[in-house]
Design a protein around this motif. Structure first.
Motif, PDB file in Angstrom:
ATOM      1  N   TYR A 128       3.222   2.895   0.848  1.00 18.89           N
ATOM      2  CA  TYR A 128       3.963   2.900   2.116  1.00 18.89           C
ATOM      3  C   TYR A 128       5.451   3.105   1.854  1.00 18.89           C
ATOM      4  O   TYR A 128       6.102   3.975   2.462  1.00 18.89           O
ATOM      5  N   GLN A 129       6.011   2.343   0.917  1.00 20.62           N
ATOM      6  CA  GLN A 129       7.438   2.452   0.607  1.00 20.62           C
ATOM      7  C   GLN A 129       7.764   3.825   0.036  1.00 20.62           C
ATOM      8  O   GLN A 129       8.771   4.454   0.416  1.00 20.62           O
ATOM      9  N   PHE A 170      -4.617  -0.622   3.011  1.00 15.87           N
ATOM     10  CA  PHE A 170      -3.176  -0.416   3.084  1.00 15.87           C
ATOM     11  C   PHE A 170      -2.526  -0.808   1.755  1.00 15.87           C
ATOM     12  O   PHE A 170      -2.803  -1.867   1.202  1.00 15.87           O
ATOM     13  N   ILE A 229       0.266   0.868  11.651  1.00 15.49           N
ATOM     14  CA  ILE A 229       0.775   1.365  10.370  1.00 15.49           C
ATOM     15  C   ILE A 229      -0.281   1.216   9.283  1.00 15.49           C
ATOM     16  O   ILE A 229      -0.471   2.115   8.457  1.00 15.49           O
ATOM     17  N   GLN A 230      -0.987   0.090   9.276  1.00 18.04           N
ATOM     18  CA  GLN A 230      -1.984  -0.148   8.234  1.00 18.04           C
ATOM     19  C   GLN A 230      -3.169   0.801   8.344  1.00 18.04           C
ATOM     20  O   GLN A 230      -3.903   0.998   7.374  1.00 18.04           O
ATOM     21  N   THR A 274       4.468  -5.752   4.670  1.00 19.01           N
ATOM     22  CA  THR A 274       3.989  -5.247   5.958  1.00 19.01           C
ATOM     23  C   THR A 274       4.814  -5.755   7.121  1.00 19.01           C
ATOM     24  O   THR A 274       5.163  -4.994   8.025  1.00 19.01           O
ATOM     25  N   PRO A 321      11.559   0.737   6.238  1.00 27.87           N
ATOM     26  CA  PRO A 321      10.396   0.236   6.993  1.00 27.87           C
ATOM     27  C   PRO A 321      10.741  -0.121   8.432  1.00 27.87           C
ATOM     28  O   PRO A 321       9.941   0.117   9.342  1.00 27.87           O
ATOM     29  N   PHE A 328      -0.996   5.889   3.903  1.00 25.15           N
ATOM     30  CA  PHE A 328      -0.459   4.641   3.353  1.00 25.15           C
ATOM     31  C   PHE A 328      -1.563   3.806   2.695  1.00 25.15           C
ATOM     32  O   PHE A 328      -1.335   2.655   2.348  1.00 25.15           O
ATOM     33  N   GLN A 329      -2.749   4.381   2.547  1.00 24.52           N
ATOM     34  CA  GLN A 329      -3.885   3.615   2.043  1.00 24.52           C
ATOM     35  C   GLN A 329      -4.313   4.092   0.657  1.00 24.52           C
ATOM     36  O   GLN A 329      -4.142   5.262   0.305  1.00 24.52           O
TER      37      GLN A 329
END
Length: 655
Positions: free
Chosen positions: A156-157, A151, A139-140, A353, A169, A145-146
């Motif tokens: 991400y959210q 990250f 995921i990272q 995370t 998540p 998401f970066q």
């Protein structure tokens, strides 16, 4: 008679016959009635269990022993929307949302999901698992998401919330876990592919092959001979699709453009309020370097098993606190296959995370501390090895950016309000565009008639074209919804005239038909001349002699390689399709080009490629390409083979 029938059907023989007839219905008919009609899935993939791989496909056995993977309606909708977004980004303005909704597209998406379910089921039957650390690391690494290569939990959210439908998540973690799990088998099969040195040498011989060629070019012929009425009519009847008037529309329209709206002046208080609201964007969160030991607790574990796992985790934590080597403890006791061999190392982790339980435990720890946390996967023994404090960008450094964002946002809201007012007027007056234009302070414009793809200006936008030629707009004559043609620009239109596609009469296209007949006769005559030349060369004459009879120059080109254009790529492809000539002979042929000319050629010699002349870099590149092709084919074969061994049921009604 009825009394006699009742007596004959009430004996023990009749009862036995009824029982025998009931058995197949019980095992086969009831299966369809009870289990297929009410399944809450779009497709189901079933397989014999790992402990009984030869289990027969009989309904009682399949129902009781076989395992299955379902494609749920939610899975299908998510995948379908993802594919919609992918095609929209790929095709841009040319994307047709209505065409995308076709049954063929839906089935294509479903077939991909079925293949994925097949791989998940195969992985599950073989005990393949993916650890939490592997999921977190995957995921990272996702670029969306970066922020600046790192990250970002907030992004991400937000990205998960913007999905259709939104995802938590945990749901996304499971989706990533499933994706990794189903990719392991085909990935490892693909990585096992190889090519032999003999295959590489053979391919280099073919790719490096050169041919000695002589060729002459017959220029396009012209035909001015009269065309008879019979030929005219025959050509017209055989090619009616070429002589049709296109569908045409005439529209009235307005263009709503927000580029002229002024940015709103934003005061200091608004800027600071926006900065506080978006503070997470201008901060770097704390980062923690951690290791963990997982003691799994199955979801169906009883109280004693849960207590045993908790006691084991706390005992391992005590050992680590008393100086035991944490990495050694992890390698010996951890049940997370993704981090166990690395001594429990989870690398750098940011808040959000690994879940709330992780964050809550880590927030209370200092570097060097060891603690425990409970998650849905079991008990974790955590070791905080290092802490990097986050940073905050000062307000003054982002003041201009905040001013620009708020000003642009105000202009966008103003444009949105304008569009809403115009649309409201259009809804109240659906058969006239004038009230909507009056609300926007615009003049109604008119364009047409024009065909698909032939509209002027902003009307040439593919989305506007689809709207103008849509059946609803053509039939109703109402004002359209706003069609977005650019940032803060939309078009509203109404079809005022329409003429459907129709066949043109012969008299209207007479000149075009005559030109087509003459062009066809010229092509055929040129081809016949080329065939005659090839026949002469095949009988023993040289190409130079045959070409001289027509005053055509001949070019001799030794060592023609693949992929060149001598005199055209189509001709070179024909050279290499020609058979290898016998000693002292040639392989003649001809090939027609798009402009009506014909290349007559003779291949006199073939020189195979020499693998020894290739550099090591070229050889390695070819090995890599062939290995990838072979690996891809092996992975596809694996999926086809696995699927053939499983039972796939599709619920068409849920597509």
């Amino acid at each position: 008679m009825l009394q006699a029938l009742r007596e004959k059907t009430s004996g023990w023989i009749a009862v036995a016959i009824v029982i025998l007839l009931a058995i197949p219905f019980a095992f086969f008919g009831m299966e369809q009635y009870l289990f297929q009609g009410g399944g809450n899935h779009v497709a189901r993939v079933e397989s014999a269990p790992s402990w009984w791989r030869t289990a027969p496909d009989w309904w009682p056995v399949r129902k009781l022993a076989w395992v299955h993977e379902d494609v749920s309606p939610e899975d299908f909708r998510f995948a379908f929307e993802q594919e919609r977004q992918r095609q929209r980004e790929e095709q841009g303005d040319a994307f047709d949302g209505l065409a995308f909704e076709s049954a063929d597209n839906r089935r294509q998406v479903l077939e991909q999901l079925i293949d994925q379910a097949v791989l998940r089921l195969a992985a599950r039957n073989r005990g393949i698992a993916v650890g939490d650390a592997q999921v977190a690391a995957e995921i990272q690494q996702i670029p969306s998401f970066q922020v600046e290569g790192r990250f970002d939990p907030q992004r991400y959210q937000l990205a998960l919330q913007s999905q259709n439908p939104p995802m938590t998540p945990r749901q996304f973690d499971e989706r990533v876990r499933e994706g990794m799990q189903q990719s392991l088998l085909p990935t490892h099969v693909a990585q096992s592919a190889f090519v032999t040195p003999a295959q590489i040498d053979r391919l280099m011989v073919l790719l490096g092959e050169r041919r000695d060629v002589s060729f002459a070019v017959l220029p396009p012929m012209t035909d001015e001979a009269p065309v008879s009425d019979a030929d005219l009519q025959a050509w017209y009847q055989a090619n009616q699709a070429d002589y049709r008037a296109p569908e045409m529309v005439t529209v009235e329209y307005i263009v709503l453009d927000g580029s002229g709206l002024q940015d709103e002046v934003v005061d200091e208080a608004q800027l600071r309020a926006h900065y506080e609201k978006e503070s997470a964007r201008y901060s770097e969160p704390d980062r923690r370097l951690i290791s963990h030991i997982l003691i799994e607790v199955p979801a169906d574990a009883d109280a004693s098993a849960r207590r045993a796992a908790e006691e084991k985790a706390k005992d391992l934590a005590r050992q680590a606190q008393q100086g035991a080597d944490f990495a050694a403890l992890a390698r010996e006791h951890s049940e997370d296959p993704g981090s166990r061999d690395a001594g429990g190392d989870l690398d750098w982790v940011e808040p959000g995370t690994m879940g709330d339980a992780f964050d809550a435990a880590l927030a209370q720890m200092q570097p060097g501390d060891v603690s425990t946390a409970r998650t849905e996967f079991g008990w974790h023994v955590l070791q905080l090895r290092e802490l990097q404090a986050g940073t905050q960008t000062p307000f003054e450094e982002v003041r201009e950016q905040l001013q620009r964002e708020l000003g642009e946002g105000a202009r966008e809201r103003g444009f949105s309000e304008l569009v809403n007012r115009v649309v409201d007027r259009a809804y109240r007056n659906p058969t006239s565009l004038a009230p909507a234009a009056e609300e926007a302070g615009l003049q109604v414009q008119k364009a047409g008639p024009f065909p698909r793809g032939g509209a002027p200006g902003v009307l040439a936008h593919p989305a506007v074209q689809r709207m103008a030629f849509s059946p609803a707009m053509v039939e109703d004559g109402t004002v359209s919804d706003p069609v977005e043609t650019g940032p803060e620009q939309s078009v509203m239109l109404r079809v005022i005239e329409h003429s459907p596609e129709r066949a043109l009469p012969l008299e209207a296209v007479r000149d075009r038909v005559i030109a087509a007949v003459r062009a066809d006769r010229a092509r055929k005559a040129n081809t016949a001349a080329a065939e005659a030349m090839v026949g002469r060369v095949a009988d023993g004459a040289t190409l130079a002699e045959v070409a001289a009879e027509r005053d055509l120059p001949v070019q001799d080109v030794p060592g023609v390689p693949r992929g060149t254009s001598v005199p055209h790529p189509t001709a070179v492809e024909a050279y290499f399709r020609a058979p290898v000539p016998a000693e002292g002979a040639v392989s003649p042929g001809h090939v027609a080009l798009e402009d009506g000319s014909v290349v007559v050629y003779a291949v006199s010699a073939v020189t195979p490629g020499n693998p020894a002349e290739a550099s090591e870099q070229e050889r390695q590149m070819l090995i890599q390409q062939l290995t990838m092709l072979a690996g891809g084919e092996a992975a596809q074969t694996l999926v086809r083979t696995l699927r053939a061994r499983m039972k796939v049921t599709v619920n068409e009604a849920r597509l």
